[in-house]
Design an enzyme around this catalytic site. Structure first.
Site, PDB file in Angstrom:
ATOM      1  N   ARG A  85     -14.453   9.813  -2.728  1.00  0.00           N
ATOM      2  CA  ARG A  85     -14.383   9.637  -1.272  1.00  0.00           C
ATOM      3  C   ARG A  85     -14.403  11.010  -0.622  1.00  0.00           C
ATOM      4  O   ARG A  85     -13.449  11.776  -0.760  1.00  0.00           O
ATOM      5  CB  ARG A  85     -13.084   8.942  -0.880  1.00  0.00           C
ATOM      6  CG  ARG A  85     -12.930   7.548  -1.430  1.00  0.00           C
ATOM      7  CD  ARG A  85     -11.692   6.923  -0.828  1.00  0.00           C
ATOM      8  NE  ARG A  85     -11.398   5.626  -1.415  1.00  0.00           N
ATOM      9  CZ  ARG A  85     -10.469   4.796  -0.959  1.00  0.00           C
ATOM     10  NH1 ARG A  85      -9.746   5.144   0.094  1.00  0.00           N
ATOM     11  NH2 ARG A  85     -10.255   3.641  -1.540  1.00  0.00           N
ATOM     12  N   ARG A  88      -8.974  -8.536   1.406  1.00  0.00           N
ATOM     13  CA  ARG A  88     -10.097  -8.003   2.199  1.00  0.00           C
ATOM     14  C   ARG A  88     -11.122  -7.372   1.259  1.00  0.00           C
ATOM     15  O   ARG A  88     -10.868  -7.217   0.070  1.00  0.00           O
ATOM     16  CB  ARG A  88      -9.566  -6.921   3.138  1.00  0.00           C
ATOM     17  CG  ARG A  88      -8.903  -5.793   2.354  1.00  0.00           C
ATOM     18  CD  ARG A  88      -8.691  -4.521   3.120  1.00  0.00           C
ATOM     19  NE  ARG A  88      -8.308  -3.444   2.233  1.00  0.00           N
ATOM     20  CZ  ARG A  88      -7.088  -3.213   1.781  1.00  0.00           C
ATOM     21  NH1 ARG A  88      -6.093  -4.003   2.126  1.00  0.00           N
ATOM     22  NH2 ARG A  88      -6.852  -2.211   0.959  1.00  0.00           N
ATOM     23  N   GLU A 117      12.554  -3.834  -7.678  1.00  0.00           N
ATOM     24  CA  GLU A 117      11.855  -3.999  -8.963  1.00  0.00           C
ATOM     25  C   GLU A 117      12.260  -2.872  -9.888  1.00  0.00           C
ATOM     26  O   GLU A 117      12.598  -1.779  -9.422  1.00  0.00           O
ATOM     27  CB  GLU A 117      10.331  -3.858  -8.763  1.00  0.00           C
ATOM     28  CG  GLU A 117       9.653  -4.960  -8.023  1.00  0.00           C
ATOM     29  CD  GLU A 117       8.160  -4.651  -7.806  1.00  0.00           C
ATOM     30  OE1 GLU A 117       7.532  -4.000  -8.655  1.00  0.00           O
ATOM     31  OE2 GLU A 117       7.650  -5.066  -6.758  1.00  0.00           O
ATOM     32  N   GLY A 141       0.804  -1.224   0.000  1.00  0.00           N
ATOM     33  CA  GLY A 141       0.000   0.000   0.000  1.00  0.00           C
ATOM     34  C   GLY A 141       0.830   1.264   0.000  1.00  0.00           C
ATOM     35  O   GLY A 141       0.375   2.303   0.459  1.00  0.00           O
TER      36      GLY A 141
HETATM   37  C1  MV4 Z   1       5.550   0.481  -8.110  1.00  0.00           C
HETATM   38  C2  MV4 Z   1       5.530   1.653  -8.877  1.00  0.00           C
HETATM   39  C3  MV4 Z   1       6.315   1.690 -10.002  1.00  0.00           C
HETATM   40  N1  MV4 Z   1       7.074   0.625 -10.335  1.00  0.00           N
HETATM   41  N2  MV4 Z   1       6.328  -0.547  -8.462  1.00  0.00           N
HETATM   42  C4  MV4 Z   1       2.716   2.007  -4.595  1.00  0.00           C
HETATM   43  C5  MV4 Z   1       1.658   1.227  -3.893  1.00  0.00           C
HETATM   44  C6  MV4 Z   1       2.042  -0.194  -4.017  1.00  0.00           C
HETATM   45  N3  MV4 Z   1       0.919  -1.058  -4.081  1.00  0.00           N
HETATM   46  C7  MV4 Z   1       2.839  -0.250  -5.271  1.00  0.00           C
HETATM   47  N4  MV4 Z   1       3.242   1.098  -5.542  1.00  0.00           N
HETATM   48  C8  MV4 Z   1       3.997   1.366  -6.619  1.00  0.00           C
HETATM   49  N5  MV4 Z   1       4.797   0.353  -7.019  1.00  0.00           N
HETATM   50  C9  MV4 Z   1       7.078  -0.459  -9.557  1.00  0.00           C
HETATM   51  N6  MV4 Z   1       7.855  -1.482  -9.904  1.00  0.00           N
HETATM   52  C10 MV4 Z   1       4.719   2.707  -8.474  1.00  0.00           C
HETATM   53  C11 MV4 Z   1       3.968   2.574  -7.330  1.00  0.00           C
HETATM   54  C12 MV4 Z   1       3.198   3.741  -6.990  1.00  0.00           C
HETATM   55  C13 MV4 Z   1       1.832   3.764  -7.091  1.00  0.00           C
HETATM   56  C14 MV4 Z   1       1.100   2.639  -7.426  1.00  0.00           C
HETATM   57  C15 MV4 Z   1      -0.255   2.670  -7.526  1.00  0.00           C
HETATM   58  C16 MV4 Z   1      -0.932   3.850  -7.258  1.00  0.00           C
HETATM   59  C17 MV4 Z   1      -0.246   4.948  -6.887  1.00  0.00           C
HETATM   60  C18 MV4 Z   1       1.135   4.942  -6.786  1.00  0.00           C
HETATM   61  C19 MV4 Z   1       1.807   6.091  -6.430  1.00  0.00           C
HETATM   62  C20 MV4 Z   1       3.162   6.067  -6.326  1.00  0.00           C
HETATM   63  C21 MV4 Z   1       3.860   4.892  -6.593  1.00  0.00           C
END
Ligand code: MV4
Length: 447
Positions: free
Chosen positions: A337, A291, A199, A163
């Site tokens: 929201r 969930r 990653e 998250g």
């Molecule tokens: C990432 C990403 C870019 N590349 N992984 C943030 C929440 C978590 N569930 C995963 N996240 C991210 N992982 C890689 N390899 C960018 C995010 C991310 C993000 C993801 C979904 C929604 C909003 C975000 C905001 C910043 C970073």
């Protein structure tokens, strides 16, 4: 079916679950903190028990108090809602020890998905696409070599995180080394587990998540995707279903990947598989939320399936009431929201008493909330007031309906994010549907 269900939560989700139980003819038990004595979930439930003082740690996270309330009231199931106890494998185990059904997946599934590095390995073995990356980092020099291979930027993540917690982006080898050290320290401090992995970092992807439901007989279905790209500091602001970026062809591939992911985890119950979608429409598994989610309602609107009702039915050992072929997604739904926060002061929480309250209504409008005129929003919990959802046959009609609903909505006495949404819903990038997780960074600058 269950004889009585205890809801180990508060706010709008407690109300949502009580409503589903009522329709199923199941008596409910509310638990509440001292601050929530006048909350709507307390008066809507069949019976209610105070489980501790204001702080969550002493009430909604107080396992002995919650279990005691279940035993005293004779509840044979506990619904954890979202947040609080919902992803605590240890709590699910304690419920089982007391012969109380935890309405959610098994502790094993929760543990598997709660460990992000293990989840990635499991996904890889079942052909669910994941971003190029490593397992747990043991050797920093080796990690640098790998990063050269993937190409910078890369992201270091805590395996116990999720998250958006416990992750750091590195643009070069020097930053990578620093971030591995920092990330390990933070992970140890926050999650009690210092393990990190890496990653390739995708720049401004879309956040696409797929709703799945699985029964104990191995039937797994998906209800299509939600687009949750519009978020701020990992707090979702607007969600919509379906995603304007997903074609029928990609939807089928996403859905099939999500079903494979759920099967790989031996999953039972409702869950969400979170993917990132890049500009070339490649999608990658990120994590699974084991969930019910805040934004489940928009999927209910396009699928006509009551997700909470299915969840309770499945937990009681019944079969899924629908097969994949019966799932027909129709129209478009959007959710905003609404929070007690001041959008002009960096979304500063603004608790206090609501002294005037008029909700929007009409065809295609749904408002899920626990508040009323005279309700005091306590400062101890999240500041969600309500979720406004609109449905219409097309995205543009659902968007206009949302604008109409937000303009009808009156909340006085506290600052809310309503004016912020009234503006956002009319933003031309939002209207075009061509946004990604970077939306709020540029939106802010232009306002
Ligand atoms: C990432 C990403 C870019 N590349 N992984 C943030 C929440 C978590 N569930 C995963 N996240 C991210 N992982 C890689 N390899 C960018 C995010 C991310 C993000 C993801 C979904 C929604 C909003 C975000 C905001 C910043 C970073």
């Amino acid at each position: 079916m269950f004889k009585k269900v205890l809801i180990a939560n508060r706010g709008e989700v407690a109300v949502r679950i009580i409503r589903a139980c009522r329709e199923l003819g199941i008596p409910t038990v509310a638990v509440y903190s001292e601050a929530d004595a006048n909350s709507l979930h307390v008066s809507l439930a069949t019976e209610a028990y105070c489980i501790g003082p204001n702080e969550s740690a002493k009430s909604y996270l107080n396992i002995p108090a919650i279990i005691s309330a279940a035993l005293i009231s004779g509840a044979d199931a506990i619904h954890p809602g979202y947040g609080f106890m919902s992803e605590r494998a240890d709590f699910a185990e304690i419920c089982a020890k007391h012969n109380i059904k935890f309405i959610g997946p098994s502790p094993e599934s929760m543990q598997l998905m709660g460990d992000k590095a293990t989840a990635r390995k499991t996904m890889m073995s079942k052909n669910v696409p994941i971003t190029p990356g490593t397992g747990i980092i043991t050797d920093v020099e080796e990690a640098k070599k790998q990063a050269e291979k993937f190409g910078y930027p890369v992201i270091v993540k805590a395996t116990a995180g999720g998250g958006g917690k416990g992750m750091r982006v590195a643009n070069n080898a020097e930053e990578l080394e620093q971030n591995i050290t920092l990330c390990r320290q933070e992970a140890e401090k926050f999650f009690g587990n210092p393990d990190v992995y890496m990653e390739k970092f995708l720049v401004n992807p879309r956040h696409i998540e797929v709703q799945i439901i699985a029964d104990k007989f191995g039937n797994v279905i998906h209800l299509g995707e939600r687009d949750c790209s519009i978020q701020r500091r990992h707090q979702k602001l607007v969600e919509e279903a379906p995603s304007p970026a997903v074609s029928t062809d990609i939807r089928k591939k996403l859905g099939e990947a999500a079903v494979r992911a759920a099967k790989a985890a031996n999953y039972e119950g409702v869950g969400t598989i979170e993917f990132l979608l890049d500009k070339d429409k490649n999608f990658y598994f990120m994590e699974m939320n084991t969930r019910l989610q805040v934004e489940h309602g928009i999927t209910e609107m396009i699928s006509n399936i009551d997700i909470v009702r299915e969840q309770i039915n499945i937990a009681a050992g019944n079969k899924l009431s629908v097969r994949q072929d019966d799932v027909k997604l129709y129209g478009h739904a959007i959710e905003c929201r609404i929070n007690a926060e001041d959008p002009d002061r960096n979304f500063l929480p603004a608790p206090g008493e609501i002294n005037g309250y008029i909700t929007p209504g009409g065809f295609g409008v749904r408002v899920d909330s626990h508040v009323y005129s005279g309700y005091k929003i306590p400062p101890y919990y999240d500041s969600l007031i309500s979720k406004v959802m609109t449905w219409a046959p097309t995205r543009e009609e659902a968007r206009r309906r949302m604008y109409r609903a937000l303009k009808e909505y009156v909340i006085t006495g506290v600052k809310t994010t309503l004016p912020f949404y009234q503006e956002l819903i009319e933003d031309e990038v939002f209207i075009g549907g061509n946004f990604d997780t970077g939306f709020m960074n540029t939106y802010k600058q232009n306002k």
